[in-house]
Scaffold this motif. Structure first.
Motif, short mmCIF file in Angstrom:
data_model
loop_
_atom_site.label_atom_id
_atom_site.label_comp_id
_atom_site.label_asym_id
_atom_site.label_seq_id
_atom_site.Cartn_x
_atom_site.Cartn_y
_atom_site.Cartn_z
N UNK A 93 -0.53 6.95 13.20
CA UNK A 93 -0.84 7.45 11.86
C UNK A 93 -0.90 6.30 10.86
N UNK A 94 -1.87 6.39 9.96
CA UNK A 94 -2.02 5.41 8.89
C UNK A 94 -0.75 5.42 8.03
N UNK A 95 -0.12 4.26 7.80
CA UNK A 95 1.12 4.24 7.00
C UNK A 95 0.96 4.87 5.62
N UNK A 96 -0.17 4.60 4.96
CA UNK A 96 -0.39 5.18 3.63
C UNK A 96 -0.57 6.69 3.72
N UNK B 105 0.82 -1.21 0.00
CA UNK B 105 0.00 0.00 0.00
C UNK B 105 0.85 1.26 0.00
N UNK B 106 1.92 1.26 0.78
CA UNK B 106 2.78 2.44 0.84
C UNK B 106 3.44 2.72 -0.50
N UNK C 261 1.06 12.41 2.82
CA UNK C 261 1.37 13.74 3.35
C UNK C 261 2.70 14.28 2.84
N UNK C 262 3.57 13.40 2.35
CA UNK C 262 4.84 13.87 1.80
C UNK C 262 4.65 14.49 0.42
N UNK D 173 -7.53 4.03 7.57
CA UNK D 173 -7.90 2.70 8.04
C UNK D 173 -7.78 2.57 9.56
N UNK D 174 -7.34 3.64 10.23
CA UNK D 174 -7.18 3.60 11.68
C UNK D 174 -8.00 4.72 12.29
#
Length: 262
Positions: free
Chosen positions: A200-203, A154-155, A208-209, A193-194
């Motif tokens: 923080x959601x990994x995705x 996903x990332x 955000x970057x 998803x959280x």
């Protein structure tokens, strides 16, 4: 593209019972915004942004969404009586003098392919789009389509799609010159998803970057249809961070939406 979102909030306030001409300030350097929160509310905000950009600013918009649009925000229906959900059932449909193009890629691969082709003549005639809207990034990034657990890929999909969106917007900006001084911008929505108490959601951390600003939708505690709307990550023309803008979104029982400045 926080100038578009701010214009949406000003346009659909409690004072705007009908169409109201509002002054439009030059866009700030922020050219990409991520709307984070409830999927249904986020989609309504994106639809309002697309129509506002087309009608108030006169720019071309391309709107990507995974699922067929079944209903329109009531405030949008009242603003544009001739616009109906039936009109949006075609893969490609234009309104507001051919200003908005709806497209329905079903997978992240289809979305990547369609974004990568935005520079082609078929998509830049008579002019390139000035706003790219993607509804429901989470639905494309999560291969299972659900909110349970994290997919290891996903990332990487989030980074690939975000980079392509930003690169496409930068390329279209060059095509727009010298006809327009403002850049091509990107607005997308994402449902984490959280929950708020989790890390923080990994995705979302990856997104955000790439997305310069975030529009966060938080339901007011104890209230059914009152939402806090926060615009953060905004910078002024000297590239200095500005204070977070806060609005309140009120949704009536019949579905009418209106915004108020906090």
């Amino acid at each position: 593209m926080t100038d578009i979102l701010s214009l949406v909030f000003r346009t659909f306030t409690s004072q705007t019972g009908g169409r109201k001409e509002l002054p439009v300030s030059p866009p700030p350097p922020t050219c990409s915004a991520l709307v984070v929160g409830d999927a249904a509310i986020s989609r309504s905000v994106l639809l309002l942004a697309a129509v506002t950009a087309a009608s108030e600013l006169g720019v071309r918009v391309v709107f990507f969404t995974h699922a067929q649009i079944q209903s329109l925000p009531l405030c949008l229906q009242k603003r544009v009586p001739s616009l109906s959900p039936e009109s949006l059932k075609y893969t490609v449909f234009f309104f507001f003098f051919k200003k908005i193009k709806f497209s329905y890629p079903r997978t992240v691969e289809e979305l990547l392919q369609q974004v990568a082709s935005l520079h082609e003549p078929a998509n830049t005639s008579p002019s390139p789009p000035s706003l790219i809207v993607v509804d429901g990034l989470d639905g494309y990034l999560r291969s299972g389509g659900g909110l349970g657990g994290f997919d290891p890929g996903e990332r990487s999909r989030a980074a690939q799609l975000s980079a392509l969106l930003c690169d496409s917007a930068a390329f279209l900006t060059q095509l727009l010159r010298p006809s327009r001084s403002d850049p091509c911008c990107v607005i997308a929505s994402f449902r984490s998803a959280v929950d708020a108490s989790a890390p923080e959601d990994p995705a979302l951390d990856v997104l955000d970057r790439y997305f310069q600003a975030r529009c966060t939708l938080d339901r007011a505690a104890g209230l059914q249809e009152v939402w806090h709307v926060y615009l953060s990550g905004i910078r002024d023309r000297e590239d200095r961070p500005t204070a977070t803008q806060e609005w309140k979104l009120l949704i009536s029982p019949d579905g009418f939406m209106e915004f108020k400045v906090v």
